[in-house]
Motif scaffolding. Structure first.
Motif, short mmCIF file in Angstrom:
data_model
loop_
_atom_site.label_atom_id
_atom_site.label_comp_id
_atom_site.label_asym_id
_atom_site.label_seq_id
_atom_site.Cartn_x
_atom_site.Cartn_y
_atom_site.Cartn_z
N GLU A 465 11.98 6.10 9.95
CA GLU A 465 11.83 5.54 8.61
C GLU A 465 13.21 5.41 7.96
O GLU A 465 14.12 6.19 8.25
CB GLU A 465 10.92 6.42 7.77
CG GLU A 465 9.49 6.52 8.29
CD GLU A 465 8.73 5.23 8.12
OE1 GLU A 465 9.13 4.43 7.26
OE2 GLU A 465 7.75 5.02 8.85
N ARG A 470 16.79 -2.45 6.34
CA ARG A 470 15.66 -2.72 5.46
C ARG A 470 16.04 -3.74 4.40
O ARG A 470 17.19 -3.80 3.97
CB ARG A 470 15.17 -1.44 4.78
CG ARG A 470 14.55 -0.41 5.70
CD ARG A 470 14.15 0.84 4.93
NE ARG A 470 15.32 1.50 4.34
CZ ARG A 470 15.25 2.46 3.43
NH1 ARG A 470 14.07 2.86 2.99
NH2 ARG A 470 16.35 3.02 2.96
N CYS A 757 1.11 -8.76 3.82
CA CYS A 757 2.06 -8.89 4.92
C CYS A 757 1.26 -9.31 6.14
O CYS A 757 0.48 -8.52 6.68
CB CYS A 757 2.81 -7.59 5.18
SG CYS A 757 3.90 -7.07 3.84
N HIS A 764 6.42 -13.45 10.46
CA HIS A 764 5.89 -12.45 9.54
C HIS A 764 6.08 -12.97 8.11
O HIS A 764 7.20 -13.18 7.65
CB HIS A 764 6.62 -11.12 9.72
CG HIS A 764 5.97 -9.98 9.01
ND1 HIS A 764 4.77 -9.44 9.42
CD2 HIS A 764 6.34 -9.28 7.91
CE1 HIS A 764 4.42 -8.44 8.62
NE2 HIS A 764 5.36 -8.34 7.69
N MET A 766 5.37 -12.54 4.02
CA MET A 766 5.19 -11.48 3.02
C MET A 766 5.07 -12.08 1.63
O MET A 766 5.77 -13.04 1.30
CB MET A 766 6.38 -10.51 3.05
CG MET A 766 6.59 -9.82 4.39
SD MET A 766 8.23 -9.06 4.51
CE MET A 766 9.25 -10.52 4.78
N VAL A 783 7.57 -5.17 -1.62
CA VAL A 783 7.46 -5.23 -0.17
C VAL A 783 8.77 -4.76 0.43
O VAL A 783 9.85 -5.15 -0.02
CB VAL A 783 7.15 -6.67 0.32
CG1 VAL A 783 7.32 -6.78 1.83
CG2 VAL A 783 5.72 -7.05 -0.06
N TYR A 785 10.76 -4.73 3.98
CA TYR A 785 10.80 -5.39 5.29
C TYR A 785 11.76 -4.65 6.20
O TYR A 785 12.92 -4.41 5.85
CB TYR A 785 11.22 -6.84 5.13
CG TYR A 785 11.37 -7.58 6.44
CD1 TYR A 785 10.25 -7.88 7.22
CD2 TYR A 785 12.61 -7.98 6.90
CE1 TYR A 785 10.38 -8.55 8.42
CE2 TYR A 785 12.76 -8.67 8.10
CZ TYR A 785 11.64 -8.95 8.86
OH TYR A 785 11.77 -9.62 10.04
N ASP A 786 11.27 -4.28 7.38
CA ASP A 786 12.07 -3.58 8.38
C ASP A 786 12.57 -4.61 9.39
O ASP A 786 11.78 -5.24 10.10
CB ASP A 786 11.24 -2.51 9.07
CG ASP A 786 12.07 -1.65 10.02
OD1 ASP A 786 13.30 -1.83 10.03
OD2 ASP A 786 11.49 -0.82 10.74
N VAL A 791 8.69 -6.34 10.66
CA VAL A 791 7.41 -6.17 9.99
C VAL A 791 7.67 -5.60 8.60
O VAL A 791 8.62 -4.84 8.39
CB VAL A 791 6.48 -5.24 10.81
CG1 VAL A 791 7.07 -3.85 10.93
CG2 VAL A 791 5.09 -5.20 10.23
N LYS A 793 5.81 -4.01 4.78
CA LYS A 793 4.65 -3.29 4.25
C LYS A 793 4.72 -3.30 2.73
O LYS A 793 5.79 -3.27 2.13
CB LYS A 793 4.61 -1.86 4.78
CG LYS A 793 5.82 -1.01 4.40
CD LYS A 793 5.68 0.41 4.96
CE LYS A 793 6.89 1.26 4.59
NZ LYS A 793 6.77 2.63 5.12
N ARG A 795 4.42 -1.63 -0.73
CA ARG A 795 4.58 -0.29 -1.27
C ARG A 795 4.25 -0.28 -2.76
O ARG A 795 4.46 -1.28 -3.47
CB ARG A 795 6.01 0.21 -1.04
CG ARG A 795 6.40 0.38 0.42
CD ARG A 795 7.68 1.14 0.56
NE ARG A 795 7.62 2.44 -0.09
CZ ARG A 795 8.63 3.31 -0.16
NH1 ARG A 795 9.80 3.00 0.37
NH2 ARG A 795 8.49 4.46 -0.77
#
Length: 799
Positions: A465, A470, A757, A764, A766, A783, A785-786, A791, A793, A795
């Motif tokens: 993480e 990011r 997402c 991908h 978002m 959001v 993004y990694d 991908v 997610k 938050r």
């Protein structure tokens, strides 16, 4: 043997030059001082020791004759592209210096191999131009190293090229010899696979002392829509051409037609590359030889597109059309392609997939149906219309309507390997096209992946993480709402509490930066009030200096932002639109300058956090063509719901009483089927839904809307699939709205759709929604993004 002619260098003064000595006719040097006899003793003369220059019979070598050998050497082996002018120069050189033995003795192949190596060592780029001075210098050096059509000083020549690569200033080795320059990737060279030149040791991965190569943010580039290369697909040559004409905000009317033509040609070639539209020649032949009905049944079905003009005189026949949905002047629905237009009847049509995408006027769709002529003109088929180039008489009854299938990014670029992370294959694709001006996939893709592997991805493959890899995407930052700044403080505080080396590389703030178009409201302050909102944002950002010092903040405007909102009053503005003017954002840039100055004083190293105000839409390029991220702010869901076509077959059967167009199931069902229907009816008789069931249904509904929106946009390959009266566009800048090839990721900020997402065909997508979650008190949403996993997610945090 003559000396090799070196590249141009500073000339010495005449006094330091040795006197020019003409070549004597007699190879035995003279003993007379008048002829500059050397002072050292003369060695015994040995005529056999003097190399005899082999006789060469020069020829006129046609470029077409040399083309197969040059293609095999330059393109297949070294991944270079020869222009016709370069091929002409090489043919002239080889014909003059290799003569009649250029093919039998393999002389031309060695010359081409040496030229290709030297070109790559000089960082010449992908395309070899005949007018380039670099090619002329290479041939000039090579000419001095040849004897009898053979290269006798290849080692010395390679050493000269290595010296050119290793040029330095102030005693420091220049990294441009490798073709790498963070932040300006347009000059990137090609990968050299020749280990004999020692270039494998000159890898950028070993330059640990360069601070610019340690931070992944150095490889991030923001591409404004007005700076993106304007590419047009050439249907005749089947490749992309660069539009060299000067763009204008008020172009000629013919440019409006060209917008549709470019969209149609791009989707048409994409369809022809699809397996469903390719005739299975081998399978058909095998089926005809076997004469087997089972084989015929299993043969792959291929579809064929019919131009609208070819419908004339083919009454009652079935066809598949590809065209643009429009509203005819008579108010009816019509479909257009490059050959004509015809009225469209979708009374009995069914969407494919059902309720899986929107279909609105302005979209290019596939329609499968039957052509029906007008009764009054059954014989002619012209229907009293203009025929080819105009409106075709009669109507086309559509039974199935669908969007053109999407194409994955690796297929478009011709990439091989798992997940499209391999090298460019020898098959089709546009891997050699530089779509963003940062280098093509074929030129720099493999190099960029190596750098990405070292800087971002975990070499051990462990899922971790946080980290620099990011991107934080924040949507609908309404600065005129007090709760927005509170949500931003809470959100930025979370990332400011992390270690500085783990700070996200980018924070993306999407408009609208004001809820209402204040610049169009005469008595409410106008531009002064608008600037005060950004001053308040500058004060908020100043509370987190570590983020300002180590991250890039990107601001994407909305329709309510200046200057466009001053005349649109918040309505849909023309796309693409420029960023917020600098006069409103000066206080924010001053906050970044102050934070960087404090970091330089305290830590003794230069920090370069920055704020970038870009256009809408815009693109992010990370590690060249490896990562392409589209940033787009538009409330598209509501516009699609207002303008989309409603199909009669999409109505649920429970609304019909057996008297409508949809027929109810016959009672002759199998026992298993009747049991399934009974169980569904029994489940539907619940009185009050449980809270968990209601929440699950809400999530399922939001996910369905997200997938429907994503499929609509990506299948169209266009960010504004509406009529120009609904969503106007700037005709000369529509190439920035094309979503082809598919990007690695896409930020589609739509406040009228739920935050999501979703991954579709490897892209991908978002939607961060609004930073203040609607309908929920004290919840901030964004959001993350990694880049490593590609991908994102959604938050949330309470504030």
């Amino acid at each position: 043997m003559s000396k090799a002619v070196l590249p141009d260098k500073p000339r010495a003064a005449p006094i330091f030059k040795a006197p020019a000595t003409p070549a004597p006719l007699n190879p035995i040097p003279s003993s007379s001082p008048a002829f500059a006899t050397p002072a050292h003793p003369i060695r015994p003369f040995n005529p056999a020791a003097i190399p005899q220059k082999a006789s060469i019979l020069p020829i006129l070598l046609p470029p077409a004759t040399l083309r197969p050998l040059a293609f095999r050497t330059f393109t297949k082996k070294h991944s270079l592209t020869l222009t016709s002018s370069a091929l002409q120069v090489l043919a002239t050189f080889i014909g003059r210096h290799c003569g009649t033995e250029w093919r039998e003795e393999g002389l031309a192949e060695k010359v081409l191999e040496e030229v290709a190596k030297s070109w790559k060592n000089r960082n010449g780029g992908v395309i070899v131009q005949g007018e380039d001075s670099g090619l002329k210098d290479i041939l000039k050096n090579l000419e001095g190293s040849m004897s009898g059509g053979r290269i006798v000083a290849s080692r010395e020549l390679s050493r000269q090229n290595s010296l050119v690569l290793g040029s330095s200033q102030n005693g420091e080795v220049s990294h441009t010899r490798l073709g790498f320059r963070p932040g300006g990737l347009s000059g990137l060279g090609r990968e050299d696979s020749q280990l004999s030149l020692g270039l494998s040791s000159l890898d950028v991965e070993e330059d640990e002392d360069d601070e610019g190569l340690k931070d992944s943010r150095k490889w991030l580039k923001v591409i404004d829509a007005f700076e993106q290369p304007r590419l047009v697909y050439n249907a005749g040559k089947k490749h992309f051409d660069r539009d060299t004409s000067k763009p204008s905000l008020l172009p000629q009317p013919a440019h409006k037609t060209q917008v549709f033509r470019n969209r149609y040609n791009l989707i048409h070639q994409r369809l022809l590359r699809n397996e469903s539209f390719q005739t299975p020649t081998f399978e058909t032949l095998k089926a005809s030889l076997k004469r087997s009905s089972s084989t015929l049944a299993t043969t792959q079905q291929s579809y064929k597109l019919t131009p609208i003009a070819n419908l004339l005189g083919r009454n009652g026949s079935s066809h598949m059309l590809l065209g643009l949905l429009t509203i005819a002047p008579t108010g009816t629905l019509a479909i257009n392609d490059l050959t004509g237009s015809i009225a469209l009847d979708l009374t009995h049509a069914k969407a494919i997939p059902e309720d899986g995408a929107w279909f609105a006027p302005g979209m290019i769709v596939l329609v499968d149906g039957t052509y029906e002529e007008e009764n009054s003109n059954m014989g002619s088929g012209l229907g009293g219309s203009g025929g080819i180039g105009g409106t075709i008489g009669g109507k086309f009854i559509g039974f199935f309507v669908g969007g053109p299938p999407c194409e994955r990014r690796q297929l478009t670029l011709g990439l091989g390997g798992k997940n499209g992370e391999g090298d460019v294959t020898a098959g089709g694709g546009f891997g050699w096209v530089d779509f963003l001006g940062v280098g093509s996939e074929r030129a720099v893709g493999s190099k960029m992946r190596k750098i990405e592997q070292r800087l971002i991805r975990n070499p051990h493959g462990e899922e971790t993480e946080g980290g620099r890899g990011r991107m934080v995407v924040i949507g609908e930052v309404n600065l005129d709402q007090p709760r927005t700044l509170q949500a931003l403080k809470k959100l930025l505080g979370l990332y400011a509490a992390e270690p500085e080396e783990d700070t996200p590389m980018t924070f993306i703030l999407m408009g609208n930066f004001v809820k209402h178009a204040v610049m169009a409201r005469g008595g409410s302050g106008g531009s002064i009030e608008y600037k005060e909102y950004f001053d308040a944002l500058a004060l908020t950002l100043s509370e987190y200096p570590t983020l300002l010092q180590s991250a890039t903040f990107i601001f994407v405007p909305g329709d309510n932002d200046g200057w466009a909102s001053s005349f649109s009053a918040g309505a849909a503005t023309a796309l693409p639109r420029k960023g917020v003017p600098e006069m409103f954002t000066s206080r924010i840039k001053r906050a970044f300058a102050t934070a960087n100055a404090e970091a330089d004083k305290g830590k003794g190293k230069k920090s370069d956090g920055e704020a970038i105000w870009t256009s809408n839409p815009s693109r992010l390029s990370l590690f060249g063509p490896t990562h392409e991220i589209v940033l787009f702010r538009d409330s598209m869901t509501g516009r699609l719901r207002r303008t989309a076509i409603k199909f009669a077959s999409s109505k649920p059967e429970t609304e019909e009483n057996g008297e409508g167009d949809i027929e109810m199931p016959e009672p002759t069902l199998e026992p298993e089927q009747s049991m399934d229907i009974d169980s569904e009816v029994r489940e539907a008789e619940s009185q009050v839904p449980e809270p968990e069931t209601a929440a699950a249904e809400a999530v399922s509904s939001d996910l369905h809307v997200a997938r429907k929106l994503v499929k609509t946009v990506l299948d169209q390959g266009y960010l504004s699939p509406f009529g120009m009266s609904v969503r106007p566009v700037l005709w000369d800048y529509t190439s920035a709205l094309q979503v082809y090839p598919l990007p690695t990721a896409m930020v589609l900020a739509d406040t009228e759709a739920p935050a999501f997402c979703v991954t579709y065909e490897g892209c991908h997508v978002m939607n961060p929604g609004s930073v203040v979650a609607p309908g929920r008190r004290g919840v901030a949403r964004w959001v993350e993004y990694d880049v490593r996993g590609k991908v994102g997610k959604v938050r949330e945090v309470m504030f």
